[in-house]
Design a protein around this motif. Structure first.
Motif, mmCIF file in Angstrom:
data_model
loop_
_atom_site.group_PDB
_atom_site.id
_atom_site.type_symbol
_atom_site.label_atom_id
_atom_site.label_comp_id
_atom_site.label_asym_id
_atom_site.label_seq_id
_atom_site.Cartn_x
_atom_site.Cartn_y
_atom_site.Cartn_z
ATOM 1 N N ARG A 104 0.852 -1.189 0.000
ATOM 2 C CA ARG A 104 0.000 0.000 0.000
ATOM 3 C C ARG A 104 0.893 1.246 0.000
ATOM 4 O O ARG A 104 1.838 1.335 0.788
ATOM 5 C CB ARG A 104 -0.900 -0.010 1.236
ATOM 6 C CG ARG A 104 -1.826 1.213 1.314
ATOM 7 C CD ARG A 104 -2.707 1.133 2.546
ATOM 8 N NE ARG A 104 -3.569 -0.047 2.505
ATOM 9 C CZ ARG A 104 -4.372 -0.396 3.493
ATOM 10 N NH1 ARG A 104 -4.404 0.332 4.608
ATOM 11 N NH2 ARG A 104 -5.120 -1.475 3.385
ATOM 12 N N PRO A 105 0.616 2.215 -0.877
ATOM 13 C CA PRO A 105 1.450 3.431 -0.930
ATOM 14 C C PRO A 105 1.450 4.169 0.407
ATOM 15 O O PRO A 105 0.405 4.328 1.045
ATOM 16 C CB PRO A 105 0.773 4.275 -2.021
ATOM 17 C CG PRO A 105 -0.003 3.306 -2.835
ATOM 18 C CD PRO A 105 -0.442 2.223 -1.895
ATOM 19 N N GLN A 106 2.628 4.583 0.823
ATOM 20 C CA GLN A 106 2.788 5.363 2.051
ATOM 21 C C GLN A 106 3.173 6.793 1.661
ATOM 22 O O GLN A 106 4.343 7.167 1.665
ATOM 23 C CB GLN A 106 3.858 4.731 2.938
ATOM 24 C CG GLN A 106 3.500 3.317 3.406
ATOM 25 C CD GLN A 106 4.605 2.671 4.204
ATOM 26 O OE1 GLN A 106 5.779 2.823 3.887
ATOM 27 N NE2 GLN A 106 4.231 1.953 5.247
ATOM 28 N N PHE A 107 2.144 7.563 1.312
ATOM 29 C CA PHE A 107 2.380 8.893 0.772
ATOM 30 C C PHE A 107 3.135 9.795 1.747
ATOM 31 O O PHE A 107 4.056 10.521 1.368
ATOM 32 C CB PHE A 107 1.056 9.545 0.362
ATOM 33 C CG PHE A 107 0.355 8.840 -0.757
ATOM 34 C CD1 PHE A 107 0.830 8.935 -2.057
ATOM 35 C CD2 PHE A 107 -0.771 8.068 -0.525
ATOM 36 C CE1 PHE A 107 0.196 8.285 -3.102
ATOM 37 C CE2 PHE A 107 -1.416 7.407 -1.553
ATOM 38 C CZ PHE A 107 -0.928 7.510 -2.849
ATOM 39 N N GLY A 108 2.756 9.763 2.997
ATOM 40 C CA GLY A 108 3.411 10.614 3.989
ATOM 41 C C GLY A 108 4.886 10.313 4.117
ATOM 42 O O GLY A 108 5.726 11.229 4.156
ATOM 43 N N LYS A 109 5.224 9.035 4.178
ATOM 44 C CA LYS A 109 6.623 8.637 4.307
ATOM 45 C C LYS A 109 7.425 9.019 3.080
ATOM 46 O O LYS A 109 8.567 9.494 3.184
ATOM 47 C CB LYS A 109 6.705 7.121 4.542
ATOM 48 C CG LYS A 109 8.111 6.614 4.801
ATOM 49 C CD LYS A 109 8.099 5.120 5.077
ATOM 50 C CE LYS A 109 9.511 4.601 5.330
ATOM 51 N NZ LYS A 109 9.505 3.134 5.603
ATOM 52 N N VAL A 110 6.834 8.823 1.888
ATOM 53 C CA VAL A 110 7.528 9.171 0.643
ATOM 54 C C VAL A 110 7.797 10.669 0.573
ATOM 55 O O VAL A 110 8.908 11.118 0.238
ATOM 56 C CB VAL A 110 6.705 8.712 -0.577
ATOM 57 C CG1 VAL A 110 7.301 9.278 -1.865
ATOM 58 C CG2 VAL A 110 6.649 7.194 -0.643
ATOM 59 N N ILE A 111 6.789 11.475 0.888
ATOM 60 C CA ILE A 111 6.943 12.930 0.841
ATOM 61 C C ILE A 111 7.974 13.394 1.866
ATOM 62 O O ILE A 111 8.834 14.237 1.576
ATOM 63 C CB ILE A 111 5.585 13.622 1.081
ATOM 64 C CG1 ILE A 111 4.637 13.328 -0.090
ATOM 65 C CG2 ILE A 111 5.775 15.130 1.246
ATOM 66 C CD1 ILE A 111 3.229 13.830 0.129
ATOM 67 N N LEU A 112 7.920 12.832 3.066
ATOM 68 C CA LEU A 112 8.842 13.233 4.124
ATOM 69 C C LEU A 112 10.286 12.901 3.747
ATOM 70 O O LEU A 112 11.191 13.729 3.908
ATOM 71 C CB LEU A 112 8.467 12.532 5.431
ATOM 72 C CG LEU A 112 9.189 13.013 6.696
ATOM 73 C CD1 LEU A 112 8.832 14.464 6.971
ATOM 74 C CD2 LEU A 112 8.816 12.141 7.895
ATOM 75 N N ARG A 113 10.503 11.698 3.223
ATOM 76 C CA ARG A 113 11.857 11.311 2.826
ATOM 77 C C ARG A 113 12.352 12.156 1.663
ATOM 78 O O ARG A 113 13.529 12.511 1.598
ATOM 79 C CB ARG A 113 11.888 9.835 2.438
ATOM 80 C CG ARG A 113 11.758 8.883 3.615
ATOM 81 C CD ARG A 113 12.020 7.462 3.187
ATOM 82 N NE ARG A 113 13.359 7.305 2.632
ATOM 83 C CZ ARG A 113 13.800 6.166 2.130
ATOM 84 N NH1 ARG A 113 13.019 5.091 2.091
ATOM 85 N NH2 ARG A 113 15.027 6.084 1.654
#
Length: 281
Positions: A104-113
Protein backbone atom coordinates in the motif's frame (compact mmCIF):
# COMPACT_ATOMS: atom_id res chain seq x y z
CA UNK A 1 18.49 13.63 -16.13
CA UNK A 2 19.01 16.66 -13.88
CA UNK A 3 16.64 19.01 -15.72
CA UNK A 4 15.43 20.34 -12.39
CA UNK A 5 18.71 20.40 -10.49
CA UNK A 6 22.10 18.89 -11.29
CA UNK A 7 22.79 18.25 -7.59
CA UNK A 8 19.58 16.24 -7.29
CA UNK A 9 20.56 14.43 -10.49
CA UNK A 10 23.85 13.38 -8.90
CA UNK A 11 21.95 11.97 -5.93
CA UNK A 12 19.66 10.15 -8.36
CA UNK A 13 22.69 8.29 -9.74
CA UNK A 14 22.58 6.14 -6.60
CA UNK A 15 20.16 3.80 -8.38
CA UNK A 16 22.93 2.73 -10.83
CA UNK A 17 24.45 -0.48 -9.50
CA UNK A 18 27.72 -0.38 -11.46
CA UNK A 19 30.28 1.98 -9.80
CA UNK A 20 31.88 2.63 -13.21
CA UNK A 21 28.63 3.58 -14.90
CA UNK A 22 27.58 5.61 -11.87
CA UNK A 23 30.76 7.68 -12.22
CA UNK A 24 30.12 8.20 -15.93
CA UNK A 25 26.59 9.42 -15.18
CA UNK A 26 27.87 11.79 -12.48
CA UNK A 27 30.61 13.25 -14.68
CA UNK A 28 28.28 13.86 -17.65
CA UNK A 29 25.39 15.02 -15.47
CA UNK A 30 26.23 18.71 -15.95
CA UNK A 31 25.67 18.72 -19.73
CA UNK A 32 21.92 18.75 -19.09
CA UNK A 33 20.72 22.32 -18.33
CA UNK A 34 19.20 22.82 -14.90
CA UNK A 35 16.63 25.38 -13.74
CA UNK A 36 19.46 27.81 -12.99
CA UNK A 37 20.56 27.89 -16.63
CA UNK A 38 17.18 27.88 -18.35
CA UNK A 39 16.52 31.61 -17.68
CA UNK A 40 19.85 32.55 -19.28
CA UNK A 41 19.19 30.35 -22.31
CA UNK A 42 15.62 31.61 -22.76
CA UNK A 43 16.57 35.30 -22.43
CA UNK A 44 19.44 35.09 -24.92
CA UNK A 45 17.38 33.11 -27.43
CA UNK A 46 14.53 35.62 -27.13
CA UNK A 47 16.80 38.65 -27.50
CA UNK A 48 19.06 37.61 -30.37
CA UNK A 49 17.24 34.98 -32.40
CA UNK A 50 13.55 35.96 -32.28
CA UNK A 51 12.58 39.27 -33.82
CA UNK A 52 10.11 41.58 -32.13
CA UNK A 53 7.70 41.27 -35.06
CA UNK A 54 8.07 37.52 -35.58
CA UNK A 55 4.91 35.48 -35.49
CA UNK A 56 4.53 32.56 -33.12
CA UNK A 57 7.46 33.78 -31.03
CA UNK A 58 6.76 31.42 -28.16
CA UNK A 59 6.74 28.39 -30.48
CA UNK A 60 10.00 29.42 -32.17
CA UNK A 61 11.61 30.06 -28.79
CA UNK A 62 10.52 26.62 -27.57
CA UNK A 63 11.93 24.98 -30.72
CA UNK A 64 15.31 26.70 -30.33
CA UNK A 65 15.45 25.87 -26.63
CA UNK A 66 14.58 22.25 -27.40
CA UNK A 67 17.46 22.23 -29.90
CA UNK A 68 19.86 23.40 -27.17
CA UNK A 69 18.58 20.68 -24.82
CA UNK A 70 18.95 18.02 -27.51
CA UNK A 71 22.52 19.21 -28.10
CA UNK A 72 23.22 18.79 -24.38
CA UNK A 73 21.79 15.27 -24.38
CA UNK A 74 23.81 14.37 -27.49
CA UNK A 75 27.00 15.63 -25.86
CA UNK A 76 26.13 13.60 -22.76
CA UNK A 77 25.94 10.41 -24.83
CA UNK A 78 29.13 11.24 -26.77
CA UNK A 79 31.18 12.03 -23.65
CA UNK A 80 29.80 8.96 -21.89
CA UNK A 81 30.96 6.83 -24.82
CA UNK A 82 34.38 8.50 -24.74
CA UNK A 83 34.80 7.99 -20.98
CA UNK A 84 33.73 4.35 -21.20
CA UNK A 85 36.40 3.78 -23.86
CA UNK A 86 39.22 5.60 -22.03
CA UNK A 87 39.60 6.36 -18.33
CA UNK A 88 36.53 4.37 -17.26
CA UNK A 89 36.89 1.21 -19.31
CA UNK A 90 34.94 -1.81 -18.26
CA UNK A 91 32.34 -4.37 -19.14
CA UNK A 92 28.86 -2.83 -19.52
CA UNK A 93 26.50 -4.09 -16.87
CA UNK A 94 23.27 -5.78 -17.83
CA UNK A 95 20.02 -4.06 -17.03
CA UNK A 96 17.83 -6.00 -14.66
CA UNK A 97 14.54 -4.63 -13.44
CA UNK A 98 13.15 -6.33 -10.38
CA UNK A 99 9.54 -5.77 -9.44
CA UNK A 100 9.27 -5.22 -5.69
CA UNK A 101 6.43 -6.72 -3.68
CA UNK A 102 3.20 -4.77 -3.98
CA UNK A 103 2.49 -2.67 -0.89
CA UNK A 104 0.00 0.00 0.00
CA UNK A 105 1.45 3.43 -0.93
CA UNK A 106 2.79 5.36 2.05
CA UNK A 107 2.38 8.89 0.77
CA UNK A 108 3.41 10.61 3.99
CA UNK A 109 6.62 8.64 4.31
CA UNK A 110 7.53 9.17 0.64
CA UNK A 111 6.94 12.93 0.84
CA UNK A 112 8.84 13.23 4.12
CA UNK A 113 11.86 11.31 2.83
CA UNK A 114 11.83 13.31 -0.39
CA UNK A 115 11.81 16.60 1.54
CA UNK A 116 14.66 15.61 3.85
CA UNK A 117 16.81 13.57 1.43
CA UNK A 118 16.58 15.91 -1.53
CA UNK A 119 15.05 19.33 -0.89
CA UNK A 120 16.57 20.23 2.50
CA UNK A 121 19.83 18.45 1.70
CA UNK A 122 20.35 20.41 -1.51
CA UNK A 123 19.14 23.71 -0.05
CA UNK A 124 21.45 23.33 2.94
CA UNK A 125 24.46 22.91 0.71
CA UNK A 126 23.34 25.84 -1.44
CA UNK A 127 23.26 28.11 1.61
CA UNK A 128 26.71 26.95 2.72
CA UNK A 129 28.14 27.79 -0.71
CA UNK A 130 26.12 30.95 -1.43
CA UNK A 131 26.95 32.90 1.74
CA UNK A 132 30.75 33.13 1.16
CA UNK A 133 30.20 33.67 -2.58
CA UNK A 134 27.90 36.62 -1.90
CA UNK A 135 30.61 38.25 0.21
CA UNK A 136 33.19 37.72 -2.54
CA UNK A 137 30.90 39.23 -5.20
CA UNK A 138 30.26 42.30 -3.02
CA UNK A 139 33.99 42.79 -2.41
CA UNK A 140 34.78 42.43 -6.11
CA UNK A 141 32.15 44.99 -7.09
CA UNK A 142 32.71 47.56 -4.35
CA UNK A 143 36.43 47.53 -3.52
CA UNK A 144 38.28 49.86 -5.89
CA UNK A 145 41.94 50.33 -6.72
CA UNK A 146 42.92 53.41 -8.73
CA UNK A 147 39.28 54.25 -9.51
CA UNK A 148 38.53 50.76 -10.87
CA UNK A 149 36.84 47.88 -9.09
CA UNK A 150 38.48 44.52 -8.54
CA UNK A 151 35.77 43.16 -10.83
CA UNK A 152 37.05 45.35 -13.67
CA UNK A 153 40.66 44.26 -13.13
CA UNK A 154 39.76 40.55 -13.13
CA UNK A 155 37.55 40.95 -16.20
CA UNK A 156 40.31 42.77 -18.03
CA UNK A 157 42.81 40.04 -17.17
CA UNK A 158 40.50 37.32 -18.57
CA UNK A 159 39.44 39.32 -21.63
CA UNK A 160 42.11 38.21 -24.18
CA UNK A 161 41.52 34.51 -23.54
CA UNK A 162 37.72 34.92 -23.36
CA UNK A 163 37.60 36.65 -26.75
CA UNK A 164 39.28 33.65 -28.36
CA UNK A 165 36.20 31.69 -27.31
CA UNK A 166 33.63 34.23 -28.51
CA UNK A 167 33.09 35.71 -25.05
CA UNK A 168 34.65 38.65 -23.21
CA UNK A 169 36.30 39.02 -19.81
CA UNK A 170 33.10 40.22 -18.14
CA UNK A 171 31.11 37.19 -19.34
CA UNK A 172 33.77 34.67 -18.34
CA UNK A 173 34.28 36.22 -14.91
CA UNK A 174 30.50 36.35 -14.41
CA UNK A 175 30.40 32.57 -14.93
CA UNK A 176 33.20 32.18 -12.39
CA UNK A 177 31.40 34.34 -9.82
CA UNK A 178 28.20 32.48 -10.69
CA UNK A 179 29.67 29.28 -9.23
CA UNK A 180 27.20 29.22 -6.30
CA UNK A 181 24.17 29.70 -8.57
CA UNK A 182 23.88 29.94 -12.36
CA UNK A 183 20.90 32.29 -11.97
CA UNK A 184 23.18 35.22 -11.08
CA UNK A 185 25.37 35.09 -14.20
CA UNK A 186 23.28 37.58 -16.23
CA UNK A 187 22.80 40.00 -13.26
CA UNK A 188 26.59 39.99 -12.70
CA UNK A 189 27.16 40.75 -16.39
CA UNK A 190 24.71 43.66 -16.17
CA UNK A 191 26.34 44.91 -12.95
CA UNK A 192 29.77 44.84 -14.60
CA UNK A 193 28.69 46.64 -17.78
CA UNK A 194 26.86 49.31 -15.79
CA UNK A 195 29.72 49.68 -13.28
CA UNK A 196 27.21 49.20 -10.48
CA UNK A 197 28.07 47.93 -7.02
CA UNK A 198 24.92 45.86 -6.73
CA UNK A 199 23.17 43.20 -8.80
CA UNK A 200 20.77 44.79 -11.30
CA UNK A 201 17.90 43.36 -13.32
CA UNK A 202 16.12 44.88 -16.33
CA UNK A 203 12.35 44.84 -16.64
CA UNK A 204 12.52 44.73 -20.44
CA UNK A 205 14.68 42.35 -22.47
CA UNK A 206 14.88 45.00 -25.19
CA UNK A 207 16.67 47.40 -22.82
CA UNK A 208 18.94 44.53 -21.82
CA UNK A 209 19.73 43.77 -25.46
CA UNK A 210 20.67 47.41 -26.06
CA UNK A 211 23.06 47.28 -23.11
CA UNK A 212 24.67 44.04 -24.31
CA UNK A 213 25.01 45.23 -27.91
CA UNK A 214 26.53 48.50 -26.69
CA UNK A 215 29.21 46.41 -24.98
CA UNK A 216 30.13 44.48 -28.11
CA UNK A 217 27.69 41.56 -28.12
CA UNK A 218 26.88 40.02 -31.50
CA UNK A 219 25.06 36.86 -32.51
CA UNK A 220 28.42 35.07 -32.22
CA UNK A 221 28.70 36.21 -28.61
CA UNK A 222 25.13 35.07 -27.93
CA UNK A 223 25.69 31.57 -29.33
CA UNK A 224 29.01 31.30 -27.47
CA UNK A 225 27.29 32.21 -24.19
CA UNK A 226 24.59 29.61 -24.87
CA UNK A 227 27.22 26.95 -25.56
CA UNK A 228 29.28 27.87 -22.49
CA UNK A 229 26.17 27.99 -20.32
CA UNK A 230 25.40 24.46 -21.49
CA UNK A 231 28.97 23.22 -21.02
CA UNK A 232 30.92 24.55 -18.06
CA UNK A 233 31.76 23.64 -14.48
CA UNK A 234 28.96 22.50 -12.14
CA UNK A 235 27.66 24.88 -9.49
CA UNK A 236 29.14 24.70 -6.00
CA UNK A 237 26.18 22.74 -4.62
CA UNK A 238 26.60 20.10 -7.32
CA UNK A 239 30.37 19.94 -6.67
CA UNK A 240 29.77 19.38 -2.96
CA UNK A 241 27.21 16.70 -3.76
CA UNK A 242 29.61 14.95 -6.16
CA UNK A 243 32.28 14.96 -3.44
CA UNK A 244 29.88 13.36 -0.98
CA UNK A 245 28.53 10.78 -3.43
CA UNK A 246 31.93 9.70 -4.83
CA UNK A 247 33.96 10.28 -1.67
CA UNK A 248 36.78 11.44 -3.93
CA UNK A 249 38.30 14.83 -4.67
CA UNK A 250 39.79 13.35 -7.85
CA UNK A 251 36.43 12.47 -9.40
CA UNK A 252 35.00 15.79 -8.27
CA UNK A 253 37.85 17.52 -10.12
CA UNK A 254 37.22 15.36 -13.20
CA UNK A 255 33.52 16.32 -13.07
CA UNK A 256 34.58 19.98 -13.14
CA UNK A 257 37.34 19.71 -15.75
CA UNK A 258 35.53 17.57 -18.35
CA UNK A 259 32.52 19.87 -19.06
CA UNK A 260 34.67 23.00 -18.75
CA UNK A 261 37.26 21.76 -21.23
CA UNK A 262 34.61 20.65 -23.70
CA UNK A 263 32.81 23.99 -23.31
CA UNK A 264 35.96 25.99 -24.12
CA UNK A 265 36.70 23.75 -27.12
CA UNK A 266 33.16 24.11 -28.51
CA UNK A 267 33.14 27.89 -28.02
CA UNK A 268 36.61 28.29 -29.55
CA UNK A 269 35.76 26.22 -32.62
CA UNK A 270 32.38 27.87 -33.15
CA UNK A 271 33.56 31.47 -32.66
CA UNK A 272 36.61 31.21 -34.89
CA UNK A 273 34.77 29.23 -37.59
CA UNK A 274 31.99 31.84 -37.64
CA UNK A 275 34.52 34.69 -37.82
CA UNK A 276 36.36 32.95 -40.65
CA UNK A 277 33.15 32.45 -42.65
CA UNK A 278 32.13 36.09 -42.13
CA UNK A 279 35.57 37.33 -43.21
CA UNK A 280 35.45 35.20 -46.36
CA UNK A 281 31.95 36.37 -47.25
Amino acid sequence: MSFGCNAAGVIGCRIIDSPRERLIAIITNNFVPCNGRFPTLIVIISMFFIGSDAGHKSILSAVLLAGVIILGVAITFAVSRLLSATILKGIPSSFTLELPPYRRPQFGKVILRSVFDRTLFVLGRAVVAAAPAGIIIWIMANVTVADASLLSYCSGFLDPFARLCGLDGVILFAFILGLPANEIVIPIIIMSYMSSGTLVEFESIYDLKELLCANGWTWITAVSVILFSLMHWPCSTTCMTIKKETGSIKWTAVSVIVPTLIGFIFCFLFANTARLIISVL
